[in-house]
Scaffold this active site. Structure first.
Site, mmCIF file in Angstrom:
data_model
loop_
_atom_site.group_PDB
_atom_site.id
_atom_site.type_symbol
_atom_site.label_atom_id
_atom_site.label_comp_id
_atom_site.label_asym_id
_atom_site.label_seq_id
_atom_site.Cartn_x
_atom_site.Cartn_y
_atom_site.Cartn_z
ATOM 1 N N TYR A 127 0.811 -1.221 0.000
ATOM 2 C CA TYR A 127 0.000 0.000 0.000
ATOM 3 C C TYR A 127 0.845 1.272 0.000
ATOM 4 O O TYR A 127 0.340 2.352 0.260
ATOM 5 C CB TYR A 127 -0.976 -0.022 1.173
ATOM 6 C CG TYR A 127 -2.097 -1.027 0.974
ATOM 7 C CD1 TYR A 127 -2.019 -1.961 -0.038
ATOM 8 C CD2 TYR A 127 -3.212 -1.039 1.786
ATOM 9 C CE1 TYR A 127 -3.025 -2.887 -0.240
ATOM 10 C CE2 TYR A 127 -4.222 -1.968 1.589
ATOM 11 C CZ TYR A 127 -4.119 -2.884 0.578
ATOM 12 O OH TYR A 127 -5.114 -3.800 0.374
ATOM 13 N N LYS A 172 4.010 -14.575 4.997
ATOM 14 C CA LYS A 172 4.175 -15.420 3.811
ATOM 15 C C LYS A 172 5.663 -15.498 3.502
ATOM 16 O O LYS A 172 6.107 -15.345 2.360
ATOM 17 C CB LYS A 172 3.378 -14.816 2.641
ATOM 18 C CG LYS A 172 3.222 -15.709 1.446
ATOM 19 C CD LYS A 172 2.194 -16.807 1.624
ATOM 20 C CE LYS A 172 2.243 -17.776 0.468
ATOM 21 N NZ LYS A 172 1.312 -18.907 0.601
ATOM 22 N N ASP A 205 -2.228 -17.986 4.234
ATOM 23 C CA ASP A 205 -3.322 -18.770 3.650
ATOM 24 C C ASP A 205 -3.904 -19.730 4.678
ATOM 25 O O ASP A 205 -5.130 -19.915 4.762
ATOM 26 C CB ASP A 205 -2.884 -19.497 2.360
ATOM 27 C CG ASP A 205 -1.441 -19.966 2.395
ATOM 28 O OD1 ASP A 205 -0.664 -19.447 3.222
ATOM 29 O OD2 ASP A 205 -1.076 -20.850 1.612
ATOM 30 N N ASP A 229 -5.694 -6.107 5.613
ATOM 31 C CA ASP A 229 -6.882 -5.571 4.948
ATOM 32 C C ASP A 229 -7.854 -6.714 4.646
ATOM 33 O O ASP A 229 -9.053 -6.646 4.941
ATOM 34 C CB ASP A 229 -6.422 -4.883 3.648
ATOM 35 C CG ASP A 229 -7.521 -4.055 3.019
ATOM 36 O OD1 ASP A 229 -8.583 -3.879 3.645
ATOM 37 O OD2 ASP A 229 -7.317 -3.577 1.888
ATOM 38 N N ASP A 233 -11.423 -8.095 7.028
ATOM 39 C CA ASP A 233 -12.779 -8.164 6.460
ATOM 40 C C ASP A 233 -13.339 -9.572 6.613
ATOM 41 O O ASP A 233 -14.518 -9.759 6.920
ATOM 42 C CB ASP A 233 -12.773 -7.777 4.974
ATOM 43 C CG ASP A 233 -12.997 -6.287 4.778
ATOM 44 O OD1 ASP A 233 -12.588 -5.509 5.665
ATOM 45 O OD2 ASP A 233 -13.573 -5.887 3.746
#
Ligand code: ATP
Length: 332
Positions: A127, A172, A205, A229, A233
């Site tokens: 970002y 990750k 994941d 992010d 959600d």
């Protein structure tokens, strides 16, 4: 004289509904505040060519905290000179921690007994918005520094020590050992020295699946910007959806408190938006300011109305923004 000065930014779309509703509730709860109204967002950009005017910087800097409604992120190619208002404010004020509590609320379809917090690094990663294109090739930079990783790791560890003393570092690093590896190892180096903290690691994941399978295993989770992010959600979906998910953007000096949802252009202006997320963002703000008593009263009143109704349309009810807000005020 009011005890606190609060910068109030409605922003775009349903921001014009959920902020007034929340301020009505704060007033009814006796929160002693003087509000400084300020503007920011896509609507402001369309009229003035910038998404955050100087007056808004002044308002943020000269108040105790900021309550933010919603900002539209236009899809497709970015209009010239446009940068997302909230992303811009996060960067400018070094609001490095995006804190998103995910707690079961009495709404239909919510998982039971979930009580976790996602701490998202708020200033770096993908970002940083550095993208470019060479013909058929498109490239986006991801930026991670040890300094910012340590800062967010410390914040998350401290928060975990105040709660269940469990921290999960989500990453990750198996695929991106340089960037994700720096984030992961910097935090692990720090948490080794935090006595009593139980730290574990999880690949992102797997974390997505574990959140769906057994979210009760988590206490505080820390991760880089984009993972946060997406997973926050997902976590909001576990406990009732975007209509009730709140977040705080916190730095060393300033705090901006907002809902997780966007400006909901599909329902804006109809008076049907659910103001709960912004009301719960105000609860986070009150806790940060130290007014825990008003925070608990508002939190309890919101829970009472979520339990007994009336509920807004997104939660299966028929109430509009005003009817719901009236009910929360009555429940105080
Ligand atoms: P933006 O461009 O501002 O991100 P969006 O539509 O892409 O807008 P959201 O605003 O988060 O993203 O909305 C996603 C969906 O959730 C929409 O259908 C919207 O109507 C619904 N929604 C979001 N917030 C609320 C709310 N407070 N009350 C009711 N429905 C909501």
């Amino acid at each position: 004289m009011a005890k606190y000065r609060i910068c109030s930014i409605e922003g775009d779309g349903i921001g014009h509904e959920v902020i007034p509703a929340t301020r009505r509730l704060l007033d009814a709860a006796g929160f002693s505040a003087e509000y400084v109204d300020a503007e920011a967002g896509y609507e402001y950009y369309l009229d003035h060519g910038t998404s955050v005017p100087q007056a808004t910087y002044d308002a943020v800097e000269n108040t105790d905290a900021t309550l933010f409604g919603a900002a539209t992120s236009p899809t497709g190619e970015k209009p010239p000179g446009f940068s997302g208002a909230i992303r811009h404010l996060r960067q400018k004020y070094g609001l490095y921690a995006n804190v998103r509590p995910t707690k079961t609320r009495p709404v239909p379809g919510a998982y039971e007994n979930v009580d976790l917090v996602i701490v998202r690094e708020n200033t770096q990663g993908l970002y940083v918005e550095q993208e470019r294109r060479y013909g058929d090739v498109a490239i986006a930079d991801t930026v991670i520094t040890g300094e910012a990783s340590l800062r967010i790791g410390k914040y998350a560890a401290e928060l975990a020590m105040k709660r269940g003393k469990r921290l999960t570092v989500v990453h990750k690093a198996n695929v991106l050992p340089v960037t994700q590896g720096l984030f992961l190892n910097t935090i692990l180096d720090h948490t080794r020295s935090v006595e009593g903290l139980n730290t574990s690691t999880m690949i992102v994941d797997n974390a997505a699946m574990q959140l769906v399978r057994n979210p009760r295993q988590f206490d505080v989770m820390v991760m880089t910007n984009m993972f946060g992010d997406i997973l926050s959600d997902l976590a909001a979906g576990l406990v009732g959806g975007l209509g009730i998910a709140a977040s705080g953007n916190v730095g060393d000096k300033f705090g901006i408190f907002e809902s997780v949802h966007g400006s909901a252009p599909d329902i804006a202006g109809q008076g049907v938006s659910n103001p709960t997320a912004t009301m719960l963002a105000a609860v986070l703000m009150l806790d940060e300011l130290g007014d825990h008593e008003t925070a608990r009263r508002i939190d309890n009143a919101v829970n009472k109305v979520l339990t007994e109704g009336p509920r807004t349309r997104d939660l299966g009810g028929t109430a509009g923004t005003k009817e719901f807000t009236d009910a929360v005020i009555a429940a105080l």
